[in-house]
Scaffold this motif. Structure first.
Motif, PDB file in Angstrom:
ATOM      1  N   VAL A 133      10.467  16.127  -0.011  1.00 42.26           N
ATOM      2  CA  VAL A 133      10.253  15.339   1.210  1.00 42.26           C
ATOM      3  C   VAL A 133       8.961  15.826   1.881  1.00 42.26           C
ATOM      4  CG1 VAL A 133      11.167  14.701   3.489  1.00 42.26           C
ATOM      5  CG2 VAL A 133      12.698  14.800   1.518  1.00 42.26           C
ATOM      6  N   ALA A 134       8.742  17.146   1.885  1.00 39.89           N
ATOM      7  CA  ALA A 134       7.510  17.684   2.479  1.00 39.89           C
ATOM      8  C   ALA A 134       6.286  17.132   1.742  1.00 39.89           C
ATOM      9  CB  ALA A 134       7.527  19.207   2.418  1.00 39.89           C
ATOM     10  N   GLN A 135       6.434  16.911   0.442  1.00 39.41           N
ATOM     11  CA  GLN A 135       5.293  16.418  -0.331  1.00 39.41           C
ATOM     12  C   GLN A 135       5.058  14.913  -0.143  1.00 39.41           C
ATOM     13  OE1 GLN A 135       5.557  17.427  -4.497  1.00 39.41           O
ATOM     14  NE2 GLN A 135       3.712  16.256  -5.014  1.00 39.41           N
ATOM     15  N   TYR A 136       6.139  14.128  -0.150  1.00 41.97           N
ATOM     16  CA  TYR A 136       5.951  12.668  -0.182  1.00 41.97           C
ATOM     17  C   TYR A 136       6.167  11.969   1.159  1.00 41.97           C
ATOM     18  CZ  TYR A 136       5.705  13.123  -5.228  1.00 41.97           C
ATOM     19  OH  TYR A 136       5.319  13.465  -6.495  1.00 41.97           O
ATOM     20  N   ALA A 137       6.968  12.565   2.029  1.00 38.89           N
ATOM     21  CA  ALA A 137       7.223  11.911   3.331  1.00 38.89           C
ATOM     22  C   ALA A 137       7.226  12.970   4.420  1.00 38.89           C
ATOM     23  CB  ALA A 137       8.551  11.157   3.281  1.00 38.89           C
ATOM     24  N   ASP A 195       0.801  -1.226   0.000  1.00 39.86           N
ATOM     25  CA  ASP A 195       0.000   0.000   0.000  1.00 39.86           C
ATOM     26  C   ASP A 195       0.832   1.273   0.000  1.00 39.86           C
ATOM     27  OD1 ASP A 195      -2.336  -1.486  -0.061  1.00 39.86           O
ATOM     28  OD2 ASP A 195      -2.302  -1.780   2.112  1.00 39.86           O
ATOM     29  N   ASP A 196       2.121   1.115  -0.146  1.00 43.21           N
ATOM     30  CA  ASP A 196       3.018   2.274  -0.256  1.00 43.21           C
ATOM     31  C   ASP A 196       2.922   3.191   0.966  1.00 43.21           C
ATOM     32  OD1 ASP A 196       4.986   3.053  -2.197  1.00 43.21           O
ATOM     33  OD2 ASP A 196       3.850   4.866  -2.611  1.00 43.21           O
ATOM     34  N   HIS A 197       2.793   2.576   2.128  1.00 40.99           N
ATOM     35  CA  HIS A 197       2.690   3.387   3.337  1.00 40.99           C
ATOM     36  C   HIS A 197       4.040   3.844   3.867  1.00 40.99           C
ATOM     37  CE1 HIS A 197      -1.520   1.664   4.287  1.00 40.99           C
ATOM     38  NE2 HIS A 197      -1.590   2.812   3.647  1.00 40.99           N
ATOM     39  N   ILE A 198       5.045   2.951   3.770  1.00 45.41           N
ATOM     40  CA  ILE A 198       6.332   3.354   4.354  1.00 45.41           C
ATOM     41  C   ILE A 198       7.410   3.595   3.298  1.00 45.41           C
ATOM     42  CG2 ILE A 198       5.751   2.002   6.412  1.00 45.41           C
ATOM     43  CD1 ILE A 198       8.070   0.219   5.894  1.00 45.41           C
ATOM     44  N   ARG A 199       7.126   3.239   2.031  1.00 49.30           N
ATOM     45  CA  ARG A 199       8.185   3.278   1.019  1.00 49.30           C
ATOM     46  C   ARG A 199       8.801   4.669   0.868  1.00 49.30           C
ATOM     47  NH1 ARG A 199       5.765   0.570  -2.360  1.00 49.30           N
ATOM     48  NH2 ARG A 199       6.856  -1.412  -2.285  1.00 49.30           N
ATOM     49  N   SER A 200       7.977   5.716   0.873  1.00 51.63           N
ATOM     50  CA  SER A 200       8.528   7.056   0.642  1.00 51.63           C
ATOM     51  C   SER A 200       9.450   7.473   1.781  1.00 51.63           C
ATOM     52  CB  SER A 200       7.412   8.088   0.451  1.00 51.63           C
ATOM     53  OG  SER A 200       6.856   7.930  -0.840  1.00 51.63           O
ATOM     54  N   ARG A 201       9.058   7.165   3.027  1.00 56.46           N
ATOM     55  CA  ARG A 201       9.972   7.575   4.106  1.00 56.46           C
ATOM     56  C   ARG A 201      11.194   6.669   4.166  1.00 56.46           C
ATOM     57  NH1 ARG A 201       5.376   6.220   7.282  1.00 56.46           N
ATOM     58  NH2 ARG A 201       5.624   4.259   8.423  1.00 56.46           N
ATOM     59  N   PHE A 202      11.020   5.426   3.775  1.00 56.28           N
ATOM     60  CA  PHE A 202      12.175   4.524   3.672  1.00 56.28           C
ATOM     61  C   PHE A 202      13.179   5.110   2.668  1.00 56.28           C
ATOM     62  CE2 PHE A 202      14.601   1.095   1.816  1.00 56.28           C
ATOM     63  CZ  PHE A 202      14.797   0.159   2.822  1.00 56.28           C
ATOM     64  N   LEU A 203      12.658   5.497   1.507  1.00 55.64           N
ATOM     65  CA  LEU A 203      13.525   6.032   0.449  1.00 55.64           C
ATOM     66  C   LEU A 203      14.208   7.317   0.913  1.00 55.64           C
ATOM     67  CD1 LEU A 203      14.373   5.736  -2.557  1.00 55.64           C
ATOM     68  CD2 LEU A 203      12.391   7.134  -3.148  1.00 55.64           C
ATOM     69  N   ALA A 204      13.432   8.232   1.477  1.00 52.70           N
ATOM     70  CA  ALA A 204      14.006   9.516   1.906  1.00 52.70           C
ATOM     71  C   ALA A 204      15.113   9.289   2.932  1.00 52.70           C
ATOM     72  CB  ALA A 204      12.910  10.411   2.490  1.00 52.70           C
ATOM     73  N   GLY A 205      14.856   8.442   3.911  1.00 53.05           N
ATOM     74  CA  GLY A 205      15.840   8.195   4.968  1.00 53.05           C
ATOM     75  C   GLY A 205      17.116   7.577   4.420  1.00 53.05           C
ATOM     76  N   HIS A 206      16.976   6.652   3.492  1.00 60.26           N
ATOM     77  CA  HIS A 206      18.153   5.972   2.950  1.00 60.26           C
ATOM     78  C   HIS A 206      18.936   6.872   1.988  1.00 60.26           C
ATOM     79  CE1 HIS A 206      16.169   2.616   4.888  1.00 60.26           C
ATOM     80  NE2 HIS A 206      17.288   1.936   4.772  1.00 60.26           N
ATOM     81  N   ILE A 207      18.217   7.668   1.205  1.00 61.77           N
ATOM     82  CA  ILE A 207      18.919   8.564   0.270  1.00 61.77           C
ATOM     83  C   ILE A 207      19.690   9.626   1.058  1.00 61.77           C
ATOM     84  CG2 ILE A 207      18.570  10.303  -1.558  1.00 61.77           C
ATOM     85  CD1 ILE A 207      18.236   7.373  -2.476  1.00 61.77           C
ATOM     86  N   ARG A 208      19.118  10.040   2.171  1.00 63.79           N
ATOM     87  CA  ARG A 208      19.822  11.005   3.028  1.00 63.79           C
ATOM     88  C   ARG A 208      21.156  10.420   3.521  1.00 63.79           C
ATOM     89  NH1 ARG A 208      20.019  14.056   7.962  1.00 63.79           N
ATOM     90  NH2 ARG A 208      22.239  14.320   7.878  1.00 63.79           N
ATOM     91  N   GLU A 209      21.168   9.160   3.944  1.00 60.43           N
ATOM     92  CA  GLU A 209      22.422   8.529   4.399  1.00 60.43           C
ATOM     93  C   GLU A 209      23.409   8.402   3.237  1.00 60.43           C
ATOM     94  OE1 GLU A 209      23.005   8.061   7.622  1.00 60.43           O
ATOM     95  OE2 GLU A 209      20.954   8.779   7.926  1.00 60.43           O
TER      96      GLU A 209
END
Ligand code: GAL
Length: 450
Positions: free
Chosen positions: A428-432, A346-360
């Motif tokens: 990030v404000a838009q998607y996560a 359901d794409d509930h956590i994917r966007s924050r997963f992506l944002a957090g990992h791309i930041r690292e």
């Protein structure tokens, strides 16, 4: 709101990763197909069947999707059992089909990275003894040479073997992958043959294509003790880290394979990586139960309060990715993130997963480490091995029966990242939005509402 952007280096590669057996469909001549026909091997008796229909031509529309969302590279694998359906019998039409796919990528401005073995093998190879056989090294080399001669004008980046540690753990310790063994005595033999096969492939590819870049996709799993004050938890954590994560990179660095009680000197494998391929998904905690000594190697739990994927397979822990990047950086080679992603229908956590990992990933790039590219797992939902179709890793959803695709919101988020070659506070404000303050901490003046 803080307005800022984490910018990546010029010429950074952004893409998705796939594997032949998981997307092509109809791979009837490999070990996985045979495995799928046996009772109780795959969750709910699922089968790969037509998978994502790539062999029937669906790759064209999926690559259009990749191109339209600004991806400039794609990691795929070619299927040994198609190219060499019988020992030393080559299927030129299969190689032609792969040439079409690779050319299709280039035509779309998508640079291919090709993996030669991604978990699946010809059934004849397995019947001979597979990687337990010393001869496996030359059999692999023969296939590699044939494929690289046939496809080499279209491909610069090659991955010899995908995640040998996962393959060995799943196939020879846990028994969840073919050949389905639970026999620790076999582990050093398979390890040695895979290391040698990698090195021989490295030399062969360079002989044919001197300019090629060749690597291996290492899987890193972050292990932490459940209780850092507990010596048993700490000891087993460090054992698992060494046994699971370190054997392959260390052997390739030092020429010494250290596996359980086994010591072997393999000087010929040193220096056989032009880049370090890193696959990272999750961190797990190690909680030793002394009443069950047999379970020391079992998969652990996740950190308290972790942000866990729907089937409990992955905990979203970007700090573990940071740890993986530091670990990979030890080799001082260019690094490609050859896989990273999360199952999430359901794409509930994917966007924050992506944002957090791309930041690292940006932190590492910002230290001027040689971070060259990132391949998200994956483009379209695919057949997830022993978990069948129960886990959905795609930026696009797939109904395997109708072959209909449906874009998930994170596909648009990733498109923004690829397009700007970076991560901005606006996207990030838009998607996560729930992790905006973590990714872009507010300045004091923002706190004061100024
Ligand atoms: C990796 C594997 C991929 C994919 C992914 C998600 O270990 O290389 O093929 O299945 O896990 O489960």
């Amino acid at each position: 709101m803080t307005r800022a952007r984490y910018q990546f280096p010029k010429d950074f590669l952004w893409g998705t990763a796939t594997a032949s057996h998981q997307v092509e469909g109809g791979n009837t001549n490999n070990d996985w197909w045979h495995w799928e026909q046996q009772a109780d091997r795959i969750l709910h008796g699922h089968r790969s069947n037509e998978a994502c229909g790539w062999w029937q031509g669906k790759w064209t529309e999926d690559l259009d999707r990749a191109q339209e969302t600004y991806q400039n590279s794609h990691r795929l694998s070619i299927e040994w059992s198609r190219i060499e359906p019988h020992p030393a019998v080559w299927d030129e039409t299969a190689l032609e089909r792969y040439r079409g796919m690779l050319q299709g990528m280039l035509d779309r401005g998508i640079e291919p990275m090709v993996t030669l073995v991604h978990f699946s093998h010809p059934q004849w190879f397995i019947e001979k003894g597979g990687w337990l056989l010393d001869q496996s090294v030359e059999l692999f080399e023969r296939y590699v040479r044939k494929s690289v001669v046939a496809l080499g004008d279209l491909v610069k980046k090659w991955v010899t073997i995908n995640e040998p540690n996962v393959y060995i753990y799943s196939g020879f310790v846990e028994g969840a992958f073919p050949p389905g063994l639970t026999d620790l005595r076999k582990v050093p033999i398979v390890t040695r043959n895979l290391l040698k096969a990698h090195a021989v492939a490295y030399e062969a590819i360079h002989e044919i294509l001197p300019e090629a870049q060749v690597g291996l996709a290492h899987h890193y799993r972050s292990f932490v003790p459940a209780d850092s004050g507990n010596i048993l938890d700490r000891t087993v954590t460090s054992f698992r880290h060494r046994a699971f994560n370190n054997v392959f990179p260390e052997a390739l660095r030092t020429g010494k394979m250290k596996m359980l009680h086994w010591r072997e000197s393999l000087p010929e494998i040193v220096g056989t990586q032009d880049f370090f391929g890193l696959n990272y998904y999750t961190r797990e905690t190690v909680d030793v139960d002394i009443s069950k000594p047999g379970q020391i190697l079992r998969t652990g739990d996740y950190p308290e309060g972790a942000d866990v994927s729907p089937t409990g397979f992955i905990a979203n822990v970007p700090e573990g990715f940071w740890e993986a990047l530091q670990w990979a950086h030890d080799d001082d080679l260019p690094i490609y993130i050859t896989e990273n992603g999360v199952e999430d229908t359901d794409d509930h956590i994917r966007s924050r997963f992506l944002a957090g990992h791309i930041r690292e990933l940006w932190r590492a790039a910002n230290f001027n480490w040689k971070i060259k590219g990132y391949y998200h797992w994956t483009l379209v939902d695919n057949f997830e091995w022993e978990r069948g179709w129960t886990q959905r890793f795609g930026l696009w959803g797939l109904d395997p029966k109708t072959q209909a695709r449906k874009k998930r919101p994170t596909a648009d988020f990733y498109a923004e990242i690829c397009k700007m070659n970076g991560l901005s506070s606006e996207v990030v404000a838009q998607y996560a939005p729930e992790i905006l303050d973590q990714i872009f901490p507010p300045r004091r003046s923002d706190d004061l509402g100024a």
